[in-house]
Design a protein around this motif. Structure first.
Motif, mmCIF file in Angstrom:
data_model
loop_
_atom_site.group_PDB
_atom_site.id
_atom_site.type_symbol
_atom_site.label_atom_id
_atom_site.label_comp_id
_atom_site.label_asym_id
_atom_site.label_seq_id
_atom_site.Cartn_x
_atom_site.Cartn_y
_atom_site.Cartn_z
ATOM 1 N N HIS A 33 -10.809 -21.180 28.961
ATOM 2 C CA HIS A 33 -11.360 -20.650 27.715
ATOM 3 C C HIS A 33 -10.916 -21.508 26.548
ATOM 4 O O HIS A 33 -9.785 -22.005 26.522
ATOM 5 C CB HIS A 33 -10.843 -19.227 27.464
ATOM 6 N N GLY A 41 -5.791 -14.609 11.282
ATOM 7 C CA GLY A 41 -5.198 -14.202 12.547
ATOM 8 C C GLY A 41 -6.167 -13.769 13.615
ATOM 9 O O GLY A 41 -5.784 -13.686 14.773
ATOM 10 N N GLY A 42 -7.423 -13.477 13.243
ATOM 11 C CA GLY A 42 -8.376 -13.018 14.243
ATOM 12 C C GLY A 42 -8.702 -14.109 15.245
ATOM 13 O O GLY A 42 -8.671 -15.300 14.945
ATOM 14 N N ILE A 43 -8.999 -13.710 16.473
ATOM 15 C CA ILE A 43 -9.274 -14.657 17.559
ATOM 16 C C ILE A 43 -10.717 -14.494 18.012
ATOM 17 O O ILE A 43 -11.164 -13.384 18.273
ATOM 18 C CB ILE A 43 -8.329 -14.414 18.740
ATOM 19 N N SER A 45 -13.550 -15.967 20.806
ATOM 20 C CA SER A 45 -13.752 -16.718 22.040
ATOM 21 C C SER A 45 -14.922 -17.673 21.837
ATOM 22 O O SER A 45 -16.028 -17.252 21.530
ATOM 23 C CB SER A 45 -14.043 -15.740 23.181
ATOM 24 N N ARG A 98 -5.430 -12.770 34.309
ATOM 25 C CA ARG A 98 -4.525 -13.030 33.211
ATOM 26 C C ARG A 98 -4.756 -14.426 32.681
ATOM 27 O O ARG A 98 -5.043 -15.371 33.424
ATOM 28 C CB ARG A 98 -3.074 -12.849 33.641
ATOM 29 N N LEU A 99 -4.649 -14.581 31.369
ATOM 30 C CA LEU A 99 -4.805 -15.870 30.720
ATOM 31 C C LEU A 99 -3.437 -16.462 30.389
ATOM 32 O O LEU A 99 -2.529 -15.741 29.971
ATOM 33 C CB LEU A 99 -5.618 -15.742 29.435
ATOM 34 N N PHE A 101 -1.886 -19.447 27.954
ATOM 35 C CA PHE A 101 -2.355 -20.117 26.758
ATOM 36 C C PHE A 101 -1.586 -21.402 26.474
ATOM 37 O O PHE A 101 -0.389 -21.503 26.738
ATOM 38 C CB PHE A 101 -2.194 -19.194 25.544
ATOM 39 N N GLY A 102 -2.299 -22.373 25.882
ATOM 40 C CA GLY A 102 -1.614 -23.501 25.287
ATOM 41 C C GLY A 102 -1.036 -23.089 23.941
ATOM 42 O O GLY A 102 -1.258 -21.972 23.469
ATOM 43 N N GLU A 103 -0.276 -24.001 23.351
ATOM 44 C CA GLU A 103 0.392 -23.694 22.096
ATOM 45 C C GLU A 103 -0.551 -23.766 20.896
ATOM 46 O O GLU A 103 -0.190 -23.356 19.803
ATOM 47 C CB GLU A 103 1.566 -24.660 21.868
ATOM 48 N N TYR B 33 -6.747 -6.080 28.194
ATOM 49 C CA TYR B 33 -5.584 -6.980 28.281
ATOM 50 C C TYR B 33 -4.804 -6.873 26.969
ATOM 51 O O TYR B 33 -5.400 -6.813 25.900
ATOM 52 C CB TYR B 33 -6.027 -8.434 28.461
ATOM 53 N N TYR B 35 -1.857 -8.907 24.691
ATOM 54 C CA TYR B 35 -1.158 -10.179 24.508
ATOM 55 C C TYR B 35 -0.258 -10.069 23.289
ATOM 56 O O TYR B 35 -0.545 -9.317 22.353
ATOM 57 C CB TYR B 35 -2.155 -11.326 24.277
ATOM 58 N N GLN B 37 1.878 -12.350 20.309
ATOM 59 C CA GLN B 37 2.065 -13.645 19.664
ATOM 60 C C GLN B 37 3.266 -13.529 18.742
ATOM 61 O O GLN B 37 3.176 -12.950 17.657
ATOM 62 C CB GLN B 37 0.818 -14.067 18.888
ATOM 63 N N GLY B 42 2.974 -19.356 20.728
ATOM 64 C CA GLY B 42 1.646 -19.123 21.281
ATOM 65 C C GLY B 42 1.489 -17.722 21.836
ATOM 66 O O GLY B 42 2.423 -16.941 21.899
ATOM 67 N N LEU B 43 0.282 -17.414 22.236
ATOM 68 C CA LEU B 43 -0.022 -16.116 22.835
ATOM 69 C C LEU B 43 0.563 -16.022 24.234
ATOM 70 O O LEU B 43 0.555 -16.991 24.993
ATOM 71 C CB LEU B 43 -1.537 -15.935 22.925
ATOM 72 N N PHE B 45 0.626 -13.386 27.729
ATOM 73 C CA PHE B 45 0.084 -12.229 28.432
ATOM 74 C C PHE B 45 1.152 -11.155 28.582
ATOM 75 O O PHE B 45 2.319 -11.444 28.870
ATOM 76 C CB PHE B 45 -0.413 -12.672 29.804
ATOM 77 N N TYR B 48 -2.416 -6.097 32.029
ATOM 78 C CA TYR B 48 -3.858 -5.996 32.292
ATOM 79 C C TYR B 48 -4.114 -4.628 32.905
ATOM 80 O O TYR B 48 -3.482 -4.248 33.890
ATOM 81 C CB TYR B 48 -4.282 -7.131 33.228
ATOM 82 N N PHE B 91 -2.294 -8.498 20.303
ATOM 83 C CA PHE B 91 -3.746 -8.544 20.438
ATOM 84 C C PHE B 91 -4.161 -7.854 21.729
ATOM 85 O O PHE B 91 -3.509 -8.008 22.764
ATOM 86 C CB PHE B 91 -4.246 -9.994 20.486
ATOM 87 N N GLN B 101 -13.380 -12.619 27.764
ATOM 88 C CA GLN B 101 -12.606 -11.578 27.099
ATOM 89 C C GLN B 101 -12.894 -11.631 25.611
ATOM 90 O O GLN B 101 -12.920 -12.701 25.011
ATOM 91 C CB GLN B 101 -11.107 -11.789 27.350
ATOM 92 N N PHE B 103 -11.646 -10.496 21.914
ATOM 93 C CA PHE B 103 -10.380 -10.127 21.296
ATOM 94 C C PHE B 103 -10.571 -9.187 20.110
ATOM 95 O O PHE B 103 -11.532 -9.313 19.337
ATOM 96 C CB PHE B 103 -9.639 -11.383 20.829
ATOM 97 N N PRO B 105 -8.819 -7.616 16.454
ATOM 98 C CA PRO B 105 -8.247 -8.284 15.284
ATOM 99 C C PRO B 105 -6.728 -8.345 15.295
ATOM 100 O O PRO B 105 -6.127 -9.038 14.485
ATOM 101 C CB PRO B 105 -8.745 -7.438 14.113
ATOM 102 N N ARG B 108 -0.319 -6.312 13.482
ATOM 103 C CA ARG B 108 0.891 -7.026 13.085
ATOM 104 C C ARG B 108 2.020 -6.019 12.930
ATOM 105 O O ARG B 108 1.960 -5.155 12.054
ATOM 106 C CB ARG B 108 0.694 -7.787 11.769
#
Lengths: 111, 112
Positions: A33, A41-43, A45, A98-99, A101-103, B33, B35, B37, B42-43, B45, B48, B91, B101, B103, B105, B108
């Motif tokens: 992905h 902050g919203g993500i 895809s 499960r995902l 993630f990279g940094e 899921y 997650y 941060q 980074g995020l 997991f 699930y 998240f 997936q 996400f 918002p 915090r």
């Protein structure tokens, strides 16, 4: 070593430039992905891909399963593209959803 | 079709209090899921869930954290006796199957 590595960590570009963000991973995956995280902050895809190439507007994502590498390209970049771009992989296996993630890559596009 | 909803968006708790974070998946999605941060990280997991079942909780801290996704209502991530290190953005994401997936918002959480 992280299972998912992104490069570069930070990228600054001028409006209109072609941008490439790279992602390498070390595990077997069922999908990869690309996500975009805005300053608020919203993500979002952007793409999910398991082979080949996908295009959406000015964004192109490619993946090479044999080399365990993916790239995200942005053509004709614009300041509104400024965000953190995150690569995430879905591993094969029993809990295959499960995902990992990279940094992230912080992209700043200047006008 | 509303997207993934999370509430509250911001939550402030003092050390030792409980935090309850809610996630309403997109309509028709039965996979949720969670997650986390952490600041400047980074995020990661956490867990699930499918309706009424925890499928994979391998990313959850062993103590103080729990999650549920009841037959009716939102998914809840519960943190008991919060500590400063729990301050993070949490998240949730939902999916119709083991595919894309979507996400929310984020919530915090700030622990004072």
């Amino acid at each position: 070593k992280n299972e998912v590595e992104q490069s570069p960590q930070n990228l600054t570009a001028q409006e209109g430039e072609f941008i490439t963000i790279n992602c390498s991973y070390s595990v077997g995956i069922s999908a990869l992905h690309w996500l975009q995280q805005h300053p608020g902050g919203g993500i979002v895809s952007l793409f999910m891909l398991s082979s080949g190439k996908k295009k959406h507007g000015r964004l192109i994502a490619t993946i090479n399963i044999q080399e365990k590498h993916s790239s995200l390209h942005i053509t004709a970049s614009h300041p509104r593209d400024s965000a953190v771009y995150i690569c995430a992989v879905r591993s094969m296996g029993a809990s295959g959803s499960r995902l990992t993630f990279g940094e992230g890559t912080q992209l700043t596009v200047n006008p | 079709n509303a997207g993934v909803m999370q509430n509250p968006r911001h939550l402030v708790r003092r050390r030792g209090q409980e935090a309850r974070l809610r996630c309403s998946p997109m309509k028709g999605h039965s996979h949720v899921y969670w997650y986390r941060q952490l600041p400047e990280e980074g995020l990661k997991f956490m867990v699930y869930l499918q309706k009424e079942n925890i499928i994979d909780e391998s990313g959850m801290p062993k103590e103080r954290f729990s999650a549920e996704f009841p037959k009716e209502g939102p998914s809840i991530l519960r943190i008991q006796q919060v500590v400063r290190g729990d301050s993070a953005a949490y998240f949730c994401a939902s999916a119709a199957s083991q595919e894309t997936q979507y996400f929310g918002p984020g919530t915090r959480l700030l622990v004072l």
